[in-house]
Design a protein around this motif. Structure first.
Motif, short mmCIF file in Angstrom:
data_model
loop_
_atom_site.label_atom_id
_atom_site.label_comp_id
_atom_site.label_asym_id
_atom_site.label_seq_id
_atom_site.Cartn_x
_atom_site.Cartn_y
_atom_site.Cartn_z
N MET A 297 18.68 28.05 32.63
CA MET A 297 18.30 29.42 32.26
C MET A 297 18.67 30.32 33.42
O MET A 297 18.06 30.27 34.49
N ILE A 298 19.67 31.16 33.20
CA ILE A 298 20.27 31.93 34.31
C ILE A 298 20.69 33.30 33.77
O ILE A 298 20.78 33.47 32.54
N LYS B 66 33.96 33.72 20.55
CA LYS B 66 33.43 32.43 20.11
C LYS B 66 33.93 31.29 21.02
O LYS B 66 35.11 31.28 21.38
N GLY B 67 33.04 30.39 21.40
CA GLY B 67 33.46 29.25 22.21
C GLY B 67 33.35 29.50 23.70
O GLY B 67 33.46 28.57 24.49
N ALA B 68 33.14 30.75 24.12
CA ALA B 68 33.10 31.04 25.56
C ALA B 68 31.67 31.10 26.09
O ALA B 68 31.44 31.45 27.24
N GLY B 69 30.71 30.78 25.24
CA GLY B 69 29.30 30.85 25.65
C GLY B 69 28.90 29.67 26.52
O GLY B 69 29.71 28.79 26.82
N PRO B 70 27.63 29.63 26.91
CA PRO B 70 27.19 28.61 27.88
C PRO B 70 27.27 27.17 27.37
O PRO B 70 27.29 26.25 28.18
N ILE B 71 27.34 26.95 26.03
CA ILE B 71 27.42 25.55 25.55
C ILE B 71 28.70 24.90 26.09
O ILE B 71 28.65 23.83 26.69
N LEU B 72 29.84 25.55 25.90
CA LEU B 72 31.08 24.92 26.37
C LEU B 72 31.39 25.23 27.83
O LEU B 72 32.02 24.43 28.51
N VAL B 73 30.95 26.38 28.33
CA VAL B 73 31.33 26.76 29.70
C VAL B 73 30.42 26.11 30.76
O VAL B 73 30.90 25.66 31.80
N ASN B 74 29.12 26.04 30.50
CA ASN B 74 28.20 25.59 31.55
C ASN B 74 27.55 24.23 31.32
O ASN B 74 27.22 23.52 32.27
N THR C 233 19.08 34.96 30.77
CA THR C 233 17.65 34.81 31.04
C THR C 233 17.42 34.84 32.55
O THR C 233 17.97 34.01 33.28
N ALA C 234 16.63 35.80 32.98
CA ALA C 234 16.37 35.99 34.42
C ALA C 234 15.34 34.95 34.87
O ALA C 234 14.14 35.16 34.69
N SER C 235 15.81 33.82 35.39
CA SER C 235 14.88 32.74 35.76
C SER C 235 15.48 31.88 36.88
O SER C 235 16.71 31.86 37.05
N PRO C 236 14.63 31.15 37.61
CA PRO C 236 15.16 30.23 38.64
C PRO C 236 15.38 28.82 38.10
O PRO C 236 15.79 27.95 38.84
N GLU D 25 21.92 25.81 39.67
CA GLU D 25 22.48 26.66 40.74
C GLU D 25 21.38 27.18 41.67
O GLU D 25 21.54 27.19 42.89
N ALA D 26 20.26 27.63 41.09
CA ALA D 26 19.21 28.26 41.90
C ALA D 26 18.32 27.24 42.59
O ALA D 26 17.54 27.61 43.48
N THR D 27 18.39 25.99 42.20
CA THR D 27 17.44 25.01 42.75
C THR D 27 18.09 23.94 43.63
O THR D 27 17.42 23.36 44.48
N ALA D 28 19.39 23.65 43.40
CA ALA D 28 19.97 22.45 44.04
C ALA D 28 20.61 22.69 45.41
O ALA D 28 21.04 21.74 46.06
N ARG D 29 20.72 23.94 45.82
CA ARG D 29 21.28 24.26 47.15
C ARG D 29 22.69 23.68 47.35
O ARG D 29 23.03 23.18 48.41
#
Ligand SMILES: NC(=O)c1ccc[n+]([C@@H]2O[C@H](COP(=O)([O-])OP(=O)(O)OC[C@H]3O[C@@H](n4cnc5c(N)ncnc54)[C@H](O)[C@@H]3O)[C@@H](O)[C@H]2O)c1
Length: 346
Positions: free
Chosen positions: A154-155, A170-178, A233-236, A240-244
């Motif tokens: 959630m980022i 279509k296809g460029a959303g977080p399912i295929l990209v992230n 979604t503005a969340s930690p 990326e935000a947790t693993a350093r």
């Protein structure tokens, strides 16, 4: 081959390619030998590094003496370039996902086995020592039989990121990209996937592609997982935000993954391990331990491994065959989100 620095070329000197160039320069076991990029402007990067520049990667492979190449081009170009290297017997590190074409990726995995030229796929989180400590805890049976897990991505990607047209399509959303990274770790830590269900939404940004999705996963072992992903979604609660792993993200003391079993549960990346003293019971106090781990940068560990693969001292940790399974799972999630159906794998 002796242990003198291996000669590596980077193909695709874009955002990630420039990171690989820096990693090669900083690693004593490797030497940057050349750079190839279809874009003429990338010559400035090769000039700065003091290495030859080619616009045609095959010409580079023919003219420069290379021990290995790193393919960091857009996904659809990974395999044609990797095939040229294999033809010449040059070991390859190819960025994730191996391809955007599942059938071609399967064909390529077979070709690699026959050619006997090592190919490593760049799922760099596999080298994260916190991930490997979690893998050890799970494999040792300390969590008992795995039951349920939840993985969160959630980022919030800044609005300007979507000024580029293809990122709204279509296809460029977080399912295929992230999600490729999270699915790879899901398989690595919990096991092979049997079936998936998914729902997606584009209600927050209103683009053609999804901005948020939820996924249910059924594993062959009988364990279950849910994945929650959103780039709006503005969340930690994301890797990326947790693993350093990357200094451009402010680190938070939070977790992205939660893995549970009959005898204990574990969070990642903080490795909070909850268990009971003796037989588990909800009426007993839970105890919490954290295994000590020395942090290492996974991309740099991946390069060290690739060097050992080239020197024939290690086998690739993430093979094309392995990455095909991650791609298969991703495609199943995509299909499930489009049809609303349960999608079985294999
Ligand atoms: N593992 C990671 O942490 C990570 C992070 C980001 C990106 N990636 C992967 O790296 C790859 C590149 O992503 P990016 O964000 O750097 O993209 P990018 O668009 O910034 O860079 C791609 C580069 O490839 C070049 N290129 C295009 N066609 C070429 C060709 N035929 N021959 C040689 N060069 C060519 C482009 O000119 C560009 O410089 C993707 O596969 C992506 O999934 C991995």
């Amino acid at each position: 081959m002796t242990d003198k620095a291996v000669k590596l070329a980077v193909i695709g000197a874009g955002a990630m390619g420039q990171n690989h160039i820096r990693f090669i320069q900083e690693e004593i076991g490797s030497e940057l030998a050349a750079i190839a990029d279809a874009y003429e402007g990338a010559k400035a990067i090769a000039d700065k590094a003091g290495v030859p520049f080619y616009q045609d990667p095959t010409k580079m492979m023919d003219e420069v003496e290379l021990d290995g190449i790193i393919v960091v081009t857009p996904n659809h170009l990974h395999l044609p370039i990797a095939r040229e290297a294999i033809k010449r017997g040059i070991p390859v590190l190819v960025e994730k996902p191996i391809s955007d074409d599942l059938e071609d990726a399967k064909k390529f995995a077979e070709e690699c086995k026959e050619a006997k030229v090592p190919v490593l796929v760049g799922q760099h989180r596999r080298y994260n020592p916190f991930v490997n400590a979690a893998k050890q805890t799970i494999d040792s049976g300390e969590l008992g039989k795995l039951t349920v897990a939840s993985f969160h991505y959630m980022i919030y990607k800044e609005d300007a990121y979507f000024d580029v047209e293809w990122r709204r399509k279509k296809g460029a959303g977080p399912i295929l990209v992230n999600l490729v990274h999270d699915v790879d770790l899901l398989r690595y830590l919990i096991g092979e996937v049997d079936a998936v269900q998914a729902l997606s939404s584009s209600a927050a940004r209103g683009f053609e592609t999804e901005d948020s999705a939820v996924v249910n996963v059924h594993f062959k072992s009988g364990a279950l997982a849910s994945m929650t992903l959103s780039d709006t979604t503005a969340s930690p609660w994301n890797w990326e935000a947790t693993a350093r792993e990357d200094a451009q993200y402010r680190p938070f003391d939070a977790d992205a993954y939660f893995i549970g079993g009959t005898r204990g549960s574990l969070s990642l990346p903080r490795l909070q391990h909850f268990s009971y003293d003796g037989e588990p019971s909800w009426h007993k106090p839970l105890q919490m331990d954290i295994k000590p781990v020395d942090p290492q940068l996974p991309h740099k560990m991946q390069l060290k491994h690739f060097i050992q693969v080239i020197l024939k001292k290690e086998e690739p940790i993430v093979t094309p065959e392995d990455n095909v399974k991650t791609l298969e799972t991703l495609m199943a999630i995509k299909l499930a989100s489009e049809t609303g159906e349960l999608v079985s794998l294999g």
